[in-house]
Each structure stands twice: as C-alpha cells, then as structure tokens.
Design a protein around this motif. Structure first.
Motif, PDB file in Angstrom:
ATOM      1  N   LEU A  38      -0.772   6.969  -9.542  1.00 27.10           N
ATOM      2  CA  LEU A  38       0.638   6.732  -9.852  1.00 27.10           C
ATOM      3  C   LEU A  38       1.394   6.295  -8.601  1.00 27.10           C
ATOM      4  CD1 LEU A  38       2.889   7.083 -12.055  1.00 27.10           C
ATOM      5  CD2 LEU A  38       3.376   9.265 -10.958  1.00 27.10           C
ATOM      6  N   MET A  39       1.135   7.001  -7.488  1.00 27.20           N
ATOM      7  CA  MET A  39       1.835   6.666  -6.251  1.00 27.20           C
ATOM      8  C   MET A  39       1.434   5.278  -5.761  1.00 27.20           C
ATOM      9  SD  MET A  39       4.038   8.678  -5.403  1.00 27.20           S
ATOM     10  CE  MET A  39       4.612   9.988  -6.432  1.00 27.20           C
ATOM     11  N   ASP A  40       0.161   4.939  -5.954  1.00 27.10           N
ATOM     12  CA  ASP A  40      -0.311   3.630  -5.533  1.00 27.10           C
ATOM     13  C   ASP A  40       0.360   2.532  -6.358  1.00 27.10           C
ATOM     14  OD1 ASP A  40      -2.017   2.100  -3.874  1.00 27.10           O
ATOM     15  OD2 ASP A  40      -3.242   1.657  -5.644  1.00 27.10           O
ATOM     16  N   MET A  41       0.529   2.776  -7.671  1.00 29.26           N
ATOM     17  CA  MET A  41       1.217   1.800  -8.522  1.00 29.26           C
ATOM     18  C   MET A  41       2.654   1.625  -8.066  1.00 29.26           C
ATOM     19  SD  MET A  41      -0.298   2.928 -12.199  1.00 29.26           S
ATOM     20  CE  MET A  41       0.896   2.072 -13.194  1.00 29.26           C
ATOM     21  N   ARG A  42       3.309   2.750  -7.794  1.00 30.65           N
ATOM     22  CA  ARG A  42       4.709   2.666  -7.373  1.00 30.65           C
ATOM     23  C   ARG A  42       4.828   1.952  -6.032  1.00 30.65           C
ATOM     24  NH1 ARG A  42       7.508   8.195  -9.503  1.00 30.65           N
ATOM     25  NH2 ARG A  42       7.454   7.486 -11.663  1.00 30.65           N
ATOM     26  N   ARG A  43       3.873   2.240  -5.136  1.00 30.02           N
ATOM     27  CA  ARG A  43       3.935   1.571  -3.839  1.00 30.02           C
ATOM     28  C   ARG A  43       3.770   0.071  -4.015  1.00 30.02           C
ATOM     29  NH1 ARG A  43      -0.241   3.224   0.384  1.00 30.02           N
ATOM     30  NH2 ARG A  43      -1.353   1.613  -0.756  1.00 30.02           N
ATOM     31  N   ASN A  44       2.917  -0.319  -4.970  1.00 32.36           N
ATOM     32  CA  ASN A  44       2.725  -1.750  -5.218  1.00 32.36           C
ATOM     33  C   ASN A  44       3.959  -2.396  -5.814  1.00 32.36           C
ATOM     34  OD1 ASN A  44       0.006  -3.169  -4.761  1.00 32.36           O
ATOM     35  ND2 ASN A  44      -0.487  -1.046  -5.196  1.00 32.36           N
ATOM     36  N   ILE A  45       4.657  -1.663  -6.686  1.00 31.16           N
ATOM     37  CA  ILE A  45       5.909  -2.188  -7.235  1.00 31.16           C
ATOM     38  C   ILE A  45       6.895  -2.403  -6.093  1.00 31.16           C
ATOM     39  CG2 ILE A  45       7.900  -1.628  -8.682  1.00 31.16           C
ATOM     40  CD1 ILE A  45       5.996  -0.149 -10.538  1.00 31.16           C
ATOM     41  N   LEU A  46       7.002  -1.397  -5.223  1.00 28.66           N
ATOM     42  CA  LEU A  46       7.935  -1.504  -4.090  1.00 28.66           C
ATOM     43  C   LEU A  46       7.520  -2.631  -3.152  1.00 28.66           C
ATOM     44  CD1 LEU A  46       8.358   2.304  -3.355  1.00 28.66           C
ATOM     45  CD2 LEU A  46      10.091   0.781  -4.283  1.00 28.66           C
ATOM     46  N   LYS A  47       6.213  -2.798  -2.987  1.00 29.88           N
ATOM     47  CA  LYS A  47       5.721  -3.844  -2.084  1.00 29.88           C
ATOM     48  C   LYS A  47       6.051  -5.234  -2.615  1.00 29.88           C
ATOM     49  CE  LYS A  47       1.439  -5.237  -0.721  1.00 29.88           C
ATOM     50  NZ  LYS A  47       0.006  -5.022  -0.805  1.00 29.88           N
ATOM     51  N   SER A  48       6.026  -5.384  -3.949  1.00 28.90           N
ATOM     52  CA  SER A  48       6.267  -6.705  -4.519  1.00 28.90           C
ATOM     53  C   SER A  48       7.697  -7.172  -4.276  1.00 28.90           C
ATOM     54  CB  SER A  48       5.943  -6.708  -6.018  1.00 28.90           C
ATOM     55  OG  SER A  48       6.924  -5.992  -6.723  1.00 28.90           O
ATOM     56  N   VAL A  49       8.622  -6.245  -4.064  1.00 30.50           N
ATOM     57  CA  VAL A  49       9.987  -6.660  -3.728  1.00 30.50           C
ATOM     58  C   VAL A  49      10.291  -6.366  -2.255  1.00 30.50           C
ATOM     59  CG1 VAL A  49      11.015  -6.626  -6.003  1.00 30.50           C
ATOM     60  CG2 VAL A  49      10.855  -4.500  -4.719  1.00 30.50           C
ATOM     61  N   ASN A  50       9.191  -6.169  -1.482  1.00 30.43           N
ATOM     62  CA  ASN A  50       9.323  -6.049  -0.032  1.00 30.43           C
ATOM     63  C   ASN A  50      10.077  -4.797   0.426  1.00 30.43           C
ATOM     64  OD1 ASN A  50       8.361  -7.156   2.237  1.00 30.43           O
ATOM     65  ND2 ASN A  50       9.891  -8.787   2.410  1.00 30.43           N
ATOM     66  N   LEU A  51       9.993  -3.740  -0.360  1.00 28.25           N
ATOM     67  CA  LEU A  51      10.662  -2.507   0.063  1.00 28.25           C
ATOM     68  C   LEU A  51       9.747  -1.637   0.925  1.00 28.25           C
ATOM     69  CD1 LEU A  51      12.732  -1.407  -3.036  1.00 28.25           C
ATOM     70  CD2 LEU A  51      13.588  -1.996  -0.786  1.00 28.25           C
ATOM     71  N   VAL A  52       8.443  -1.836   0.815  1.00 29.35           N
ATOM     72  CA  VAL A  52       7.533  -1.165   1.738  1.00 29.35           C
ATOM     73  C   VAL A  52       6.671  -2.230   2.412  1.00 29.35           C
ATOM     74  CG1 VAL A  52       7.426   0.956   0.384  1.00 29.35           C
ATOM     75  CG2 VAL A  52       5.684  -0.788   0.045  1.00 29.35           C
ATOM     76  N   LYS A  53       6.222  -1.908   3.603  1.00 25.35           N
ATOM     77  CA  LYS A  53       5.404  -2.861   4.367  1.00 25.35           C
ATOM     78  C   LYS A  53       3.932  -2.502   4.224  1.00 25.35           C
ATOM     79  CE  LYS A  53       8.807  -5.071   6.446  1.00 25.35           C
ATOM     80  NZ  LYS A  53       9.533  -4.905   5.161  1.00 25.35           N
ATOM     81  N   GLU A  54       3.101  -3.533   4.261  1.00 21.03           N
ATOM     82  CA  GLU A  54       1.667  -3.309   4.217  1.00 21.03           C
ATOM     83  C   GLU A  54       1.207  -2.699   5.549  1.00 21.03           C
ATOM     84  OE1 GLU A  54      -0.458  -3.633   1.840  1.00 21.03           O
ATOM     85  OE2 GLU A  54      -2.330  -3.451   2.954  1.00 21.03           O
ATOM     86  N   GLY A  55       0.263  -1.757   5.447  1.00 23.02           N
ATOM     87  CA  GLY A  55      -0.326  -1.194   6.660  1.00 23.02           C
ATOM     88  C   GLY A  55       0.482  -0.074   7.277  1.00 23.02           C
ATOM     89  N   VAL A  56       1.662   0.222   6.703  1.00 19.17           N
ATOM     90  CA  VAL A  56       2.457   1.337   7.211  1.00 19.17           C
ATOM     91  C   VAL A  56       2.254   2.518   6.265  1.00 19.17           C
ATOM     92  CG1 VAL A  56       4.776   2.103   7.826  1.00 19.17           C
ATOM     93  CG2 VAL A  56       4.161  -0.297   8.072  1.00 19.17           C
ATOM     94  N   PRO A  57       1.889   3.675   6.783  1.00 19.02           N
ATOM     95  CA  PRO A  57       1.703   4.819   5.879  1.00 19.02           C
ATOM     96  C   PRO A  57       3.045   5.395   5.409  1.00 19.02           C
ATOM     97  CG  PRO A  57       1.151   5.428   8.139  1.00 19.02           C
ATOM     98  CD  PRO A  57       1.595   4.013   8.176  1.00 19.02           C
ATOM     99  N   TYR A  58       3.157   5.641   4.119  1.00 18.55           N
ATOM    100  CA  TYR A  58       4.355   6.273   3.559  1.00 18.55           C
ATOM    101  C   TYR A  58       3.935   7.579   2.903  1.00 18.55           C
ATOM    102  CZ  TYR A  58       6.921   1.904   4.100  1.00 18.55           C
ATOM    103  OH  TYR A  58       7.538   0.806   4.619  1.00 18.55           O
ATOM    104  N   SER A  59       4.764   8.594   3.059  1.00 25.33           N
ATOM    105  CA  SER A  59       4.449   9.843   2.377  1.00 25.33           C
ATOM    106  C   SER A  59       4.822   9.680   0.898  1.00 25.33           C
ATOM    107  CB  SER A  59       5.209  10.998   2.993  1.00 25.33           C
ATOM    108  OG  SER A  59       6.561  10.936   2.579  1.00 25.33           O
ATOM    109  N   TYR A  60       4.246  10.542   0.047  1.00 24.89           N
ATOM    110  CA  TYR A  60       4.556  10.457  -1.373  1.00 24.89           C
ATOM    111  C   TYR A  60       6.037  10.696  -1.626  1.00 24.89           C
ATOM    112  CZ  TYR A  60      -0.332  10.091  -2.644  1.00 24.89           C
ATOM    113  OH  TYR A  60      -1.603   9.644  -2.805  1.00 24.89           O
ATOM    114  N   GLY A  61       6.651  11.562  -0.805  1.00 23.27           N
ATOM    115  CA  GLY A  61       8.079  11.829  -0.948  1.00 23.27           C
ATOM    116  C   GLY A  61       8.907  10.576  -0.714  1.00 23.27           C
ATOM    117  N   GLU A  62       8.530   9.826   0.319  1.00 22.00           N
ATOM    118  CA  GLU A  62       9.274   8.601   0.658  1.00 22.00           C
ATOM    119  C   GLU A  62       9.155   7.573  -0.463  1.00 22.00           C
ATOM    120  OE1 GLU A  62       8.881   8.437   5.536  1.00 22.00           O
ATOM    121  OE2 GLU A  62       7.194   7.848   4.303  1.00 22.00           O
ATOM    122  N   ILE A  63       7.934   7.413  -0.975  1.00 18.36           N
ATOM    123  CA  ILE A  63       7.723   6.441  -2.053  1.00 18.36           C
ATOM    124  C   ILE A  63       8.529   6.842  -3.282  1.00 18.36           C
ATOM    125  CG2 ILE A  63       6.000   5.580  -3.679  1.00 18.36           C
ATOM    126  CD1 ILE A  63       4.074   5.411  -1.407  1.00 18.36           C
TER     127      ILE A  63
END
Lengths: 244, 216
Positions: A38-63
């Motif tokens: 679930l967290m990976d899916m959400r991170r991918n959604i955020l990545k598609s609109v450039n809200l998270v960067k590739e290669g940077v670790p995010y905690s589940y809380g942040e996501i």
C-alpha cells in the motif's frame, strides 16, 4: 512394494510439512507485506506528480501525510462525472486528484496494462490542462529484468514528463513507446506523443502502448472536461459537464 | 587443555570449521574456483546493499537447507532424493523471499526474481548433494555457512568495485569527492552493466588462480 510405499509416504509427509511451513510464513507476514505494498503504491502516486523524489528514503508517516494532504481519491463514471464512494457501480473507475490550494493541479490515472509476461501496474499523472503528462511510474510488473524490466527505471520514466496525449490539432492520440530513440524514429510533428523505447523489449513496449491507449481512451471524458475548463477555474472541476 | 589456552589461534586453525571456511573462501571458492552462482553474481552486484542482502539470504538458505537435508538423510529415499532436496531448498527460499517482502520491501523489489532464483543456484544443490547427504547436521550447517561466506566474499567484492567505479558511491553514499568530478573524472558506465560484472569476476578468478599457484 514396501520400498515404493516408503517413498510415497516420505513424499506425502514432505509435501504436507513444506505446505504448512509456507502457509504459516505467508499468513504470518501478510499484514506487513500488505502495508508495504500500500505504501509503495502511494509513494508511486506521489512520485507521478513529483511530490517525492526517487532514491530518497521516506518514512511511512511522511508518505501517509503527503498523501492525505495532497491526493484525493475519487470515483468517476464512464461519462467523466464524479460519483460518491457508496453510490458507485461496477463500471465506475478510480481517479486520483492532486489538489493544491483547493484546485486540481493534476489528475492521476491508475495504469493496469498487459505486459509481455504479466500485468504492468503503475500510474500516469496528467496536468490540469488535460493533455500534458506530469509523470509515469510503475510499481509492479513481471517483465524481464534488464530488458522490459527497465520500465520501472528512472531514465525510462523521465522520458514521459512533458509529453502530450493529444496531437497538434488537440485530438486524442495517446502516448506510444517508440522502437528506439524518438528523435530517430518519429517525425518531428509527432515526437511529443512518443517516448524512447527500450532496446530488447519491443513487445513490452507494444503491449504497454496499447494498454495505455485503451486506458486513456476510457478516461478521455475526464481529460476532455479538464481540457475545456477555463484557466484558473477553482470550482469543482471533476463534476464539470462534458462540452458536447 | 593448556595447549588450547596458550595458543588459541593454532587451536582454532585445527578445527574442522576453520578449515572448511578457509577452503570455501580460497581454495574451493564456489564462485571464483568452481564458477557456480555466476548468474546472481552478475545481476545483484550493481550496488553493495543488494549484494549484501543477497549474500545473507543465500548463506542462510545454504546453511539451513544443508542442515535439514542432513537431518533427513537416513529417511530420504534414494530414487527421489533430488526432488526432496529441491523441495527443502525451495521452501526455504520462498520463506526468505516472504521475509524480505515483509521487512525489506525496497531491497526485495530490487532483487526481484533473483531471490527466487536461489532455488536454482548450483551452490545450494551442490552442497546438499555433495556434502549434506553424507555428513551429520552440525557439520553440514557449518559447511553451508562456509560456502555462503565464500560466495558472499566474491559478491561483496564485485559489488564494492562496481558501485565505487560505476556510480562513485558506497552503500548509496557518494565517496568520490566533487572536486575530482570537476577535474574531469567520470563514472565508468560499463561497471553498471552486466558485462562489467563479468570482467570484474574474471579478474577475481585470475587473481585467485595466480596467487594459489604461487603459494604452492
């Protein structure tokens, strides 16, 4: 006979023991795995609109926080209108809105396409003009590592940013994956509708292009309502009626 | 008793375990000497982190599967022994994969199919057939650990060179100073690709063979 029987008994007992071990491991760890997925899916959604960067670790809380603050999951019916969660029917589909200051900056379409060896799952984000791609991500696939598997790599996904799903006349054409580099293979007028292909992965590209075309076709009413929306309009655009 | 306390290192050297590990690391290294497990050595050595996780997973699988097969060795019928061995190995590999998916999801995604491919890694079946079937469980477990360490030594060595030369990083942290890049240094793109690993492994094999010849 007794030897054969011994072999058979051993095989059966072995199978049962192995099955029990595997079932225990799978059931016991399922809770953790589902959370990760679930967290990976959400991170991918955020990545598609450039809200998270590739290669940077995010905690589940942040996501979790970025997701709930910026992304609004909605359902739309085949004519592009928003429907309430509890009143949705079978043919309605998922759409994610990226909202900033109360207006949608982009909408995110879940991609579920055929690949060469199995399904390709990902997200395609389109800006509020209804035609420009803001990002493409893949979170699950079974393509060959090093060949088709490159679709999950950053270099491939970077090619999607800024491409158009409409041609110069504004007609829907989807986005295709070229066989090779776009600048070599595609005439200049159409280059904005193609991304660089992966060498050695022609079939993955072919299936993914077809899958994305089909999905975007399905979401076209939504895209049209975004395209026909006057600039800087902050009313609830997802409910906007079709122009025709 | 006095001898062991006076010279612990010599005593340690006499143990079977020490000799097993030394053999697997050097004279009979599964990767560089027996040329086994090359597929995964090429695939997961772009970064140090994936190589380390893969090494741990493989070491655990070899050790535990050797021990389990050794415990069952009196019961396993000869005519289905390979099937039984593979069943034990496959079960352990799938459990390892599930654990990675639950607790190290990102790394497990990067390793993709290669964790599952431990099942077909010749080192594992080789140790089961060649050692565990004719030796007691504890010995087999240590033999598995020894061979796992032998495999890991090459994997981590190759990954160290590839990540350093290919991306200028170690464990994801940049180690090549910016000044060097400004002075015209560039990362070696070949090291990121599988052929780079092939060359590095070849160099390791060469080095080891040459040194072994000298020591004889």
């Amino acid at each position: 006979m007794s030897d054969r029987l011994k072999t058979l008994v051993f095989a059966v007992v072995m199978c049962i023991v192995c099955s029990i071990l595997l079932t225990t491991a799978s059931r016991g760890l399922q809770r953790f795995q589902e959370k990760n997925i679930l967290m990976d899916m959400r991170r991918n959604i955020l990545k598609s609109v450039n809200l998270v960067k590739e290669g940077v670790p995010y905690s589940y809380g942040e996501i979790e926080k970025l997701f709930t603050d910026n992304i609004q999951p909605i359902w739309v019916d085949p004519s592009g209108r928003q429907v309430e969660e509890n009143r949705r029917s079978e043919q309605d589909f998922r759409l994610y809105l990226y909202t900033q200051n109360g207006s949608a900056t982009a909408y995110i379409v879940p991609i579920n396409s055929r690949g060469l060896w199995g399904k390709i799952h990902g997200y395609l984000a389109i800006e509020s003009d209804g035609s420009t791609v803001s990002g493409f991500t893949v979170y699950k696939h079974s393509e060959t590592p090093g060949l088709g598997g490159e679709i999950e790599k950053q270099w491939f996904q970077n090619n999607w940013v800024g491409k158009k799903i409409v041609d110069q006349a504004g007609q829907f054409v989807s986005i295709g994956i070229a066989k090779g580099a776009v600048t070599d293979k595609i005439p200049p007028a159409k280059q904005m509708n193609y991304v660089d292909g992966i060498s050695g992965a022609t079939l993955t590209g072919k299936y993914l292009s077809a899958g994305i075309r089909q999905i975007l076709q399905q979401y076209e009413p939504v895209s049209i309502s975004f395209r026909s929306r006057p600039k800087a309009d902050s009313t609830s655009r997802s409910k906007a009626a079709n122009p025709d | 008793m006095n001898g062991t306390t006076a010279k612990p290192l010599t005593a340690l050297r006499r143990t079977q375990t020490y000799r097993d590990i030394a053999r697997a690391l050097w004279e009979a290294n599964p990767v560089s000497k027996q040329i086994l497990g090359i597929c995964s050595s090429l695939a997961v050595t772009v970064q140090l982190q994936t190589a380390i996780v893969m090494s741990i997973a493989l070491t655990m699988v070899v050790a535990l599967s050797s021990m389990a097969i050794s415990m069952l060795r009196q019961w396993i019928p000869r005519n289905i022994r390979i099937i039984a061995e593979v069943a034990v190995i496959a079960t352990l590999v799938i459990i390892a994969d599930e654990i990675l998916k639950a607790f190290l999801y990102d790394i497990s995604k990067q390793l993709s199919v290669f964790v599952g491919l431990i099942i077909t890694n010749c080192i594992v079946l080789g140790r089961a057939e060649g050692y565990a079937l004719s030796n007691p469980p504890v010995r087999s477990f240590m033999d598995g650990i020894a061979n796992g360490i032998g495999y890991s030594s090459i994997l981590i060595g190759v990954a160290f060179l590839r990540e350093l030369l290919g991306s200028g990083k170690l464990l994801g942290y940049p180690v090549i100073p910016e000044a060097l890049y400004k002075a015209g240094y560039v990362n070696n793109g070949l090291m990121v690709l599988a052929p780079g690993a092939f060359i590095v492994i070849g160099l390791f094999v060469w080095l080891e063979h040459t040194l072994l010849k000298k020591s004889r």
